[in-house]
Design an enzyme around this catalytic site. Sequence first.
Site, mmCIF file in Angstrom:
data_model
loop_
_atom_site.group_PDB
_atom_site.id
_atom_site.type_symbol
_atom_site.label_atom_id
_atom_site.label_comp_id
_atom_site.label_asym_id
_atom_site.label_seq_id
_atom_site.Cartn_x
_atom_site.Cartn_y
_atom_site.Cartn_z
ATOM 1 C CD GLU A 1 -3.471 -6.127 3.346
ATOM 2 O OE1 GLU A 1 -4.354 -5.339 3.742
ATOM 3 O OE2 GLU A 1 -2.254 -5.946 3.519
ATOM 4 C CD GLU B 1 -3.177 -1.082 1.979
ATOM 5 O OE1 GLU B 1 -3.195 -0.218 2.858
ATOM 6 O OE2 GLU B 1 -4.106 -1.869 1.792
HETATM 7 S S1 NCW Z 1 -5.215 0.646 7.612
HETATM 8 C C1 NCW Z 1 -5.287 -0.147 6.208
HETATM 9 N N1 NCW Z 1 -5.271 -1.515 6.190
HETATM 10 C C2 NCW Z 1 -5.588 -2.358 7.266
HETATM 11 C C3 NCW Z 1 -4.276 -2.802 7.873
HETATM 12 O O1 NCW Z 1 -4.446 -3.674 8.942
HETATM 13 C C4 NCW Z 1 -3.335 -3.449 6.869
HETATM 14 O O2 NCW Z 1 -2.046 -3.508 7.387
HETATM 15 C C5 NCW Z 1 -3.338 -2.645 5.589
HETATM 16 O O3 NCW Z 1 -2.617 -3.299 4.589
HETATM 17 C C6 NCW Z 1 -6.292 -3.441 6.576
HETATM 18 O O4 NCW Z 1 -5.637 -3.415 5.277
HETATM 19 C C7 NCW Z 1 -4.770 -2.306 5.175
HETATM 20 N N2 NCW Z 1 -5.386 0.500 5.088
HETATM 21 C C8 NCW Z 1 -5.482 1.888 5.021
HETATM 22 C C9 NCW Z 1 -6.855 2.266 4.726
HETATM 23 C C10 NCW Z 1 -6.993 3.699 4.521
HETATM 24 C C11 NCW Z 1 -7.660 4.399 5.632
HETATM 25 C C12 NCW Z 1 -8.082 5.725 5.162
HETATM 26 C C13 NCW Z 1 -8.104 6.731 6.251
HETATM 27 C C14 NCW Z 1 -8.394 8.079 5.673
HETATM 28 C C15 NCW Z 1 -8.209 9.143 6.648
#
Ligand code: NCW
Length: 450
Positions: A355, A166
């Site tokens: 994921e 990501e």
């Molecule tokens: S936080 C996120 N995630 C979660 C995490 O546990 C994992 O490590 C990541 O690869 C689940 O999958 C991904 N992703 C970020 C999401 C964006 C949140 C947007 C917030 C905007 C202010």
Amino acid sequence: MSIHKFPQDFKWGVATASYQIEGAYNEDGRGMSIWDTFAHTPGKVKNGDNGNVACDSYHRVEEDVQLLKDLGVKVYRFSVSWPRVLPSGRGEVNQAGLDYYHRLVDALVANGIEPFCTLYHWDLPQALQDEGGWGSRGTIDAFAEYAELMFNEFKGKIKHWITFNEPWCMAFLSNYLGVHAPGNKDLQLAIDVSHHLLVAHGKAVKRFRELGIPGEIGIAPNTAWAVPYRNTEEDIEACLRIYGWSGDWYLDPIYFGEYPKFMLEWYEKLGYKPPVVAGDMDIIRQPIDFIGINYYTSSMNRYNPGEAGGMLSSEAVSLGVAKTDIGWEIYAEGLYQLLRYTADKYGNPNLYITENGACYNDGLEQGGRIHDQRRIDYLAMHLIQASRAIEDGINLKGYMEWSLMDNFEWAEGYGMRFGLVHVDYDTLVRTKKDSYYWYKGVISRNWFER
Ligand code: NCW
């Protein structure tokens, strides 16, 4: 009711990440990461939580591999903590850190599970952050050195590699929105970070080929689908920008050797541009073997130059659908659309869903069971879209559910649970949820009925 089938060689798996599960943050020579610093800073993570202990997976290799074996997965996607193997980010190697990953990888292989290794899932060594982190070009070479160390060390044992998890989170969530470590709010810095990580990705892929490492290598960008609010050019473009800054911004340079023009123009209009140095785009444009798709949610967007808190003039309006407990809207159709878009745009490459999963905070009920029917429904819905994509000729090769177990959910702390396995953070006892048994059934049959 109908049957949803998957190919015989489909790679079923689950995913985790080092800082979210390992704990042992100051043991056996591990260096500090930006997440240690961030989580130890009051006010950054809900409830003051941190990854000091997490799920204690560092000390529970056998127990966790047993969970994987009982589940029947073919692959396990985990990430390596860079400061555990190179405490200062470069230079001196911490053998105890490498030994931990050897114990893990050996146990996986002994149990017939293929390791799927992410090199970077957000825990940058603090020592490198002190020199400017991803905002500095120095981190590019440090990453290439770290990648080379891992390739050589695990050559032949690990056959699937992901450079970055990501990148949008690494760049924008961490350096523009300030929600993740290191917590900056600076758009030019976020754009610089994006560029540097792409060059680091390219250098690592180049080294992988030059060293003749057997196996495949790819990247797992953030992906989210956006549905236009109205069928107008303005709203459609507002949606393209959402996907543009999280997906295209990374995949276009890798596949086409250039940033997406409409996003470049957008940033330039705002007075920003990526710090491209001669030769960078050739380094970035290394052929990769697959794209990892991380998919959770979608949004509906419309053009709004007054969009609060953002710079894309793309305002999210609710899709009007149910949300998971973390507040993300559930839109399984978006997974299909995203797979379709990615396949069409990049020449039908091999894709893995690296994921997909749901946050539901169901707890233990009497009798010690966790009835997380909502997670089962979420997974089924998304797997239906995955099987539809395969039937339509999209080269989807595997699916890694997020996550094996409840873990440290970054800025949300331990309150948000994504696991197929429940973790009691007082005792560290693991308890299989209903969704674990359901997924195990899907894997063992290669089909399910819904
Ligand atoms: S936080 C996120 N995630 C979660 C995490 O546990 C994992 O490590 C990541 O690869 C689940 O999958 C991904 N992703 C970020 C999401 C964006 C949140 C947007 C917030 C905007 C202010």
